[in-house]
Motif scaffolding. Structure first.
Motif, mmCIF file in Angstrom:
data_model
loop_
_atom_site.group_PDB
_atom_site.id
_atom_site.type_symbol
_atom_site.label_atom_id
_atom_site.label_comp_id
_atom_site.label_asym_id
_atom_site.label_seq_id
_atom_site.Cartn_x
_atom_site.Cartn_y
_atom_site.Cartn_z
ATOM 1 N N ASN A 15 1.035 -1.164 -0.021
ATOM 2 C CA ASN A 15 0.004 0.036 0.077
ATOM 3 C C ASN A 15 0.933 1.378 0.136
ATOM 4 O OD1 ASN A 15 -1.660 2.297 0.707
ATOM 5 N ND2 ASN A 15 -3.321 0.865 1.575
ATOM 6 N N LEU A 17 0.008 4.435 -0.037
ATOM 7 C CA LEU A 17 -0.260 5.614 0.719
ATOM 8 C C LEU A 17 0.278 5.301 2.176
ATOM 9 C CD1 LEU A 17 -1.787 8.149 1.118
ATOM 10 C CD2 LEU A 17 -3.906 6.649 1.455
ATOM 11 N N ASP A 18 -0.046 3.990 2.676
ATOM 12 C CA ASP A 18 0.233 3.904 4.068
ATOM 13 C C ASP A 18 1.868 3.943 4.080
ATOM 14 O OD1 ASP A 18 -2.134 3.596 4.893
ATOM 15 O OD2 ASP A 18 -2.127 1.420 4.916
ATOM 16 N N PHE A 19 2.649 3.317 3.178
ATOM 17 C CA PHE A 19 4.009 3.447 3.426
ATOM 18 C C PHE A 19 4.719 4.849 3.568
ATOM 19 C CE2 PHE A 19 8.254 2.959 1.521
ATOM 20 C CZ PHE A 19 8.788 2.196 2.238
ATOM 21 N N CYS A 21 3.112 7.446 4.292
ATOM 22 C CA CYS A 21 2.806 8.261 5.460
ATOM 23 C C CYS A 21 3.394 7.654 6.624
ATOM 24 C CB CYS A 21 1.310 8.070 5.679
ATOM 25 S SG CYS A 21 0.378 9.232 4.307
ATOM 26 N N GLU A 22 3.827 6.429 6.572
ATOM 27 C CA GLU A 22 4.305 5.824 7.632
ATOM 28 C C GLU A 22 5.579 5.559 7.733
ATOM 29 O OE1 GLU A 22 1.975 2.105 8.277
ATOM 30 O OE2 GLU A 22 0.060 2.793 8.522
ATOM 31 N N THR A 23 6.254 5.300 6.734
ATOM 32 C CA THR A 23 7.607 4.895 6.650
ATOM 33 C C THR A 23 8.364 6.215 6.050
ATOM 34 O OG1 THR A 23 6.989 2.702 6.213
ATOM 35 C CG2 THR A 23 9.223 3.231 5.841
ATOM 36 N N LYS A 27 3.319 13.611 5.894
ATOM 37 C CA LYS A 27 2.022 13.483 6.718
ATOM 38 C C LYS A 27 0.729 13.470 5.847
ATOM 39 C CE LYS A 27 3.981 15.981 10.452
ATOM 40 N NZ LYS A 27 3.977 17.247 11.386
ATOM 41 N N ASP A 28 0.655 14.098 4.903
ATOM 42 C CA ASP A 28 -0.428 13.977 3.859
ATOM 43 C C ASP A 28 -0.334 14.200 2.417
ATOM 44 O OD1 ASP A 28 -2.915 14.605 2.663
ATOM 45 O OD2 ASP A 28 -3.606 16.093 4.028
#
Length: 117
Positions: A15, A17-19, A21-23, A27-28
């Motif tokens: 994913n 998008l998740d990667f 933002c998280e890794t 932030k957006d």
């Protein structure tokens, strides 16, 4: 910076998008382009698949009833289609193996929503 192989695996299997933002610490993603956040190109993704193969699963194969993009290789040819609500759309057959593989990689990147294509 996250290495290119990890980024490619996320684009093909995960994913994005998740990667991002998280890794990658974004932030957006509404205010960023994936092509600026990920440091790999479509050509690098294609090169990776030339060495490691295109991600395959039963959900993308010929006999799967799952919705989405399907592709499979048979006797040196690629076959692709989209299945939605039980119907098949945009069937393509590629006699040229490399052209088919490039189409599949391009389509997977489009479906990841990254704009890297």
């Amino acid at each position: 910076m996250v290495d290119k192989v990890t980024q490619i695996k996320v684009l093909l299997y995960g994913n994005a998008l998740d990667f991002a933002c998280e890794t990658l610490g974004v932030k957006d993603m509404r205010y960023h382009k994936y092509s600026k956040v990920f440091t790999v190109s479509e050509e690098e993704v294609y090169e990776y698949t030339s060495i490691n193969g295109i991600p395959q699963s039963e959900a993308t194969g010929r006999n799967s009833m799952a919705e989405g993009f399907h592709f499979f290789e048979e006797e040196g040819k690629w076959y692709t289609f989209f299945r939605e609500r039980g119907y098949i759309y945009h069937e393509k057959n590629f006699d040229d193996y490399e052209i088919g593989k490039k189409y599949i990689v391009h389509t997977l990147l489009q479906l990841a929503g990254t704009g890297l294509y």
